[in-house]
Enzyme design. Structure first.
Site, PDB file in Angstrom:
ATOM      1  N   TYR A 152       0.829  -1.208   0.000  1.00  0.00           N
ATOM      2  CA  TYR A 152       0.000   0.000   0.000  1.00  0.00           C
ATOM      3  C   TYR A 152       0.872   1.271   0.000  1.00  0.00           C
ATOM      4  O   TYR A 152       0.594   2.235  -0.729  1.00  0.00           O
ATOM      5  CB  TYR A 152      -0.903  -0.053   1.228  1.00  0.00           C
ATOM      6  CG  TYR A 152      -1.941   1.023   1.360  1.00  0.00           C
ATOM      7  CD1 TYR A 152      -3.127   0.968   0.615  1.00  0.00           C
ATOM      8  CD2 TYR A 152      -1.781   2.084   2.253  1.00  0.00           C
ATOM      9  CE1 TYR A 152      -4.105   1.951   0.774  1.00  0.00           C
ATOM     10  CE2 TYR A 152      -2.747   3.057   2.412  1.00  0.00           C
ATOM     11  CZ  TYR A 152      -3.909   2.985   1.665  1.00  0.00           C
ATOM     12  OH  TYR A 152      -4.877   3.949   1.815  1.00  0.00           O
ATOM     13  N   LYS A 156       0.821   4.077  -2.834  1.00  0.00           N
ATOM     14  CA  LYS A 156       0.427   5.454  -2.536  1.00  0.00           C
ATOM     15  C   LYS A 156       1.570   6.437  -2.827  1.00  0.00           C
ATOM     16  O   LYS A 156       1.324   7.586  -3.203  1.00  0.00           O
ATOM     17  CB  LYS A 156      -0.047   5.567  -1.078  1.00  0.00           C
ATOM     18  CG  LYS A 156      -1.378   4.850  -0.814  1.00  0.00           C
ATOM     19  CD  LYS A 156      -2.460   5.281  -1.794  1.00  0.00           C
ATOM     20  CE  LYS A 156      -3.860   4.977  -1.330  1.00  0.00           C
ATOM     21  NZ  LYS A 156      -4.875   5.264  -2.387  1.00  0.00           N
TER      22      LYS A 156
HETATM   23  P1  NAP Z   1     -13.430   1.955   1.410  1.00  0.00           P
HETATM   24  O1  NAP Z   1     -14.465   2.377   2.411  1.00  0.00           O
HETATM   25  O2  NAP Z   1     -12.852   0.592   1.515  1.00  0.00           O
HETATM   26  O3  NAP Z   1     -14.022   2.192  -0.046  1.00  0.00           O
HETATM   27  C1  NAP Z   1     -13.286   1.868  -1.189  1.00  0.00           C
HETATM   28  C2  NAP Z   1     -14.238   1.699  -2.347  1.00  0.00           C
HETATM   29  O4  NAP Z   1     -13.444   1.316  -3.501  1.00  0.00           O
HETATM   30  C3  NAP Z   1     -15.250   0.573  -2.114  1.00  0.00           C
HETATM   31  O5  NAP Z   1     -16.536   1.004  -2.486  1.00  0.00           O
HETATM   32  C4  NAP Z   1     -14.715  -0.537  -3.004  1.00  0.00           C
HETATM   33  O6  NAP Z   1     -15.710  -1.394  -3.540  1.00  0.00           O
HETATM   34  C5  NAP Z   1     -14.109   0.249  -4.146  1.00  0.00           C
HETATM   35  N1  NAP Z   1     -13.191  -0.574  -4.928  1.00  0.00           N
HETATM   36  C6  NAP Z   1     -12.248  -1.451  -4.476  1.00  0.00           C
HETATM   37  N2  NAP Z   1     -11.622  -2.039  -5.498  1.00  0.00           N
HETATM   38  C7  NAP Z   1     -12.176  -1.542  -6.631  1.00  0.00           C
HETATM   39  C8  NAP Z   1     -11.948  -1.784  -8.013  1.00  0.00           C
HETATM   40  N3  NAP Z   1     -11.021  -2.651  -8.432  1.00  0.00           N
HETATM   41  N4  NAP Z   1     -12.698  -1.103  -8.908  1.00  0.00           N
HETATM   42  C9  NAP Z   1     -13.641  -0.231  -8.506  1.00  0.00           C
HETATM   43  N5  NAP Z   1     -13.893   0.043  -7.213  1.00  0.00           N
HETATM   44  C10 NAP Z   1     -13.172  -0.608  -6.275  1.00  0.00           C
HETATM   45  O7  NAP Z   1     -12.168   2.956   1.427  1.00  0.00           O
HETATM   46  P2  NAP Z   1     -12.018   4.485   1.897  1.00  0.00           P
HETATM   47  O8  NAP Z   1     -11.523   4.469   3.279  1.00  0.00           O
HETATM   48  O9  NAP Z   1     -13.217   5.291   1.526  1.00  0.00           O
HETATM   49  O10 NAP Z   1     -10.769   4.911   0.978  1.00  0.00           O
HETATM   50  C11 NAP Z   1     -10.899   5.567  -0.292  1.00  0.00           C
HETATM   51  C12 NAP Z   1      -9.522   5.922  -0.815  1.00  0.00           C
HETATM   52  O11 NAP Z   1      -8.830   6.724   0.132  1.00  0.00           O
HETATM   53  C13 NAP Z   1      -8.626   4.702  -1.061  1.00  0.00           C
HETATM   54  O12 NAP Z   1      -7.821   4.930  -2.191  1.00  0.00           O
HETATM   55  C14 NAP Z   1      -7.779   4.648   0.195  1.00  0.00           C
HETATM   56  O13 NAP Z   1      -6.578   3.970  -0.031  1.00  0.00           O
HETATM   57  C15 NAP Z   1      -7.597   6.127   0.469  1.00  0.00           C
HETATM   58  N6  NAP Z   1      -7.260   6.424   1.866  1.00  0.00           N
HETATM   59  C16 NAP Z   1      -8.087   6.099   2.902  1.00  0.00           C
HETATM   60  C17 NAP Z   1      -7.716   6.401   4.203  1.00  0.00           C
HETATM   61  C18 NAP Z   1      -8.593   6.068   5.389  1.00  0.00           C
HETATM   62  O14 NAP Z   1      -8.145   6.280   6.532  1.00  0.00           O
HETATM   63  N7  NAP Z   1      -9.793   5.561   5.229  1.00  0.00           N
HETATM   64  C19 NAP Z   1      -6.510   7.051   4.455  1.00  0.00           C
HETATM   65  C20 NAP Z   1      -5.686   7.374   3.372  1.00  0.00           C
HETATM   66  C21 NAP Z   1      -6.065   7.069   2.087  1.00  0.00           C
HETATM   67  P3  NAP Z   1     -16.239  -2.695  -2.752  1.00  0.00           P
HETATM   68  O15 NAP Z   1     -17.072  -2.164  -1.665  1.00  0.00           O
HETATM   69  O16 NAP Z   1     -17.025  -3.454  -3.760  1.00  0.00           O
HETATM   70  O17 NAP Z   1     -15.009  -3.414  -2.286  1.00  0.00           O
END
Ligand code: NAP
Length: 251
Positions: A152, A156
């Protein structure tokens, strides 16, 4: 309602992506919500439409080249040429290096890096034709390195180099590319991490908040606000930047 722009948000069905969809819709954009399963996009699409906006749910795996090309074509046909792209879809496959499978590595690279590449390549054609575009990629504070996240963190950090390169190549076509790098945000992704390490989510959030200068964990809307800025017309002289949305400086 007349829309200023058509935006695509990947992984838009929940978490940060869903907040970004709602925010860009309230900023006046028509929003294509792309996620693995079209059915999971319905709640966000309904919410945007109920609020008087325009949205379209599209099922596509961002790591699948033909699915991406088809999805972008459908958005262009049904909503108009997409000129805003938010590469937000993401997965975690955390493990210490010696336990990390090749599949853990490939899954994370495929969704974050290959996904952002395929989506950006498919959408840039519409942006360069329109002489206007806004690309926003979701990086993370993990780009600086984080135990258990070799895959990851590499993805990133890779997205930051990708973002800067797009900004250099596409600038003369009116296209900016920037990255938002969140710290701890309350979503299903961080809830799943808490579950994996066997700590109740409230406790997990509290111990994260204790390390954050603003003394709280982040919410999806905190990230959506930063994305909205980069996606705005007025941010046209801001490109190739990484904005940390982490409640404090990044070590
Ligand atoms: P999340 O709740 O896990 O949501 C991610 C979404 O992406 C889900 O709806 C998932 O679908 C979808 N997804 C996964 N693989 C996919 C694919 N191959 N094609 C299309 N859609 C796909 O994550 P989040 O926390 O909102 O994070 C969103 C972004 O922010 C990510 O890039 C993450 O790395 C980044 N981020 C998050 C955090 C944090 O603390 N949460 C911090 C830093 C960065 P499914 O539900 O079907 O799996």
């Amino acid at each position: 309602m007349t829309h200023t722009r058509v935006a695509i948000v990947t992984g838009g069905a929940r978490g940060i992506g869903a907040a970004v969809c709602r925010r860009l819709a309230s900023d006046g954009m028509a929003v294509a919500v792309i996620d693995l399963d079209a059915a999971t996009c319905k709640a966000v699409v309904d919410e945007i439409e109920t609020a008087g906006g325009t949205a379209l749910g599209v099922g596509a795996d961002v790591a699948d080249e033909s699915a991406v090309d088809q999805a972008v074509r459908r958005v262009a046909d049904e909503l108009g040429a997409p000129t805003v792209l938010v590469n937000n879809a993401g997965v975690l496959r955390d493990n210490l290096l010696f336990r990390m499978s090749t599949d853990d590595w490939d899954s994370v690279m495929n969704v974050h890096l290959r996904g952002a590449f395929l989506m950006s390549r498919a959408v840039q054609k519409h942006m360069t034709e329109a002489a206007y575009g806004r690309i926003v990629n979701l990086s993370s504070t993990s780009a600086a390195g984080n135990r258990g996240q070799a895959n990851y963190a590499a993805a990133k950090a890779g997205l930051q180099g990708f973002t800067k390169t797009l900004s250099i190549e596409l600038g003369k076509f009116g296209v900016t590319a920037n990255a938002v790098a969140p710290g701890f945000i309350e979503t299903e992704m961080t809830a799943a991490t808490a579950e994996r390490v066997g700590v109740p989510f409230e406790e997990f959030k509290a111990s994260a908040a204790a390390q954050i200068p603003v003394a709280r964990t982040g919410r999806p809307d905190d990230v959506a606000h930063a994305v909205s800025f980069f996606a705005s017309e007025e941010a046209g002289f801001v490109s190739g930047q990484v904005l940390y949305v982490a409640g404090g400086p990044v070590a």
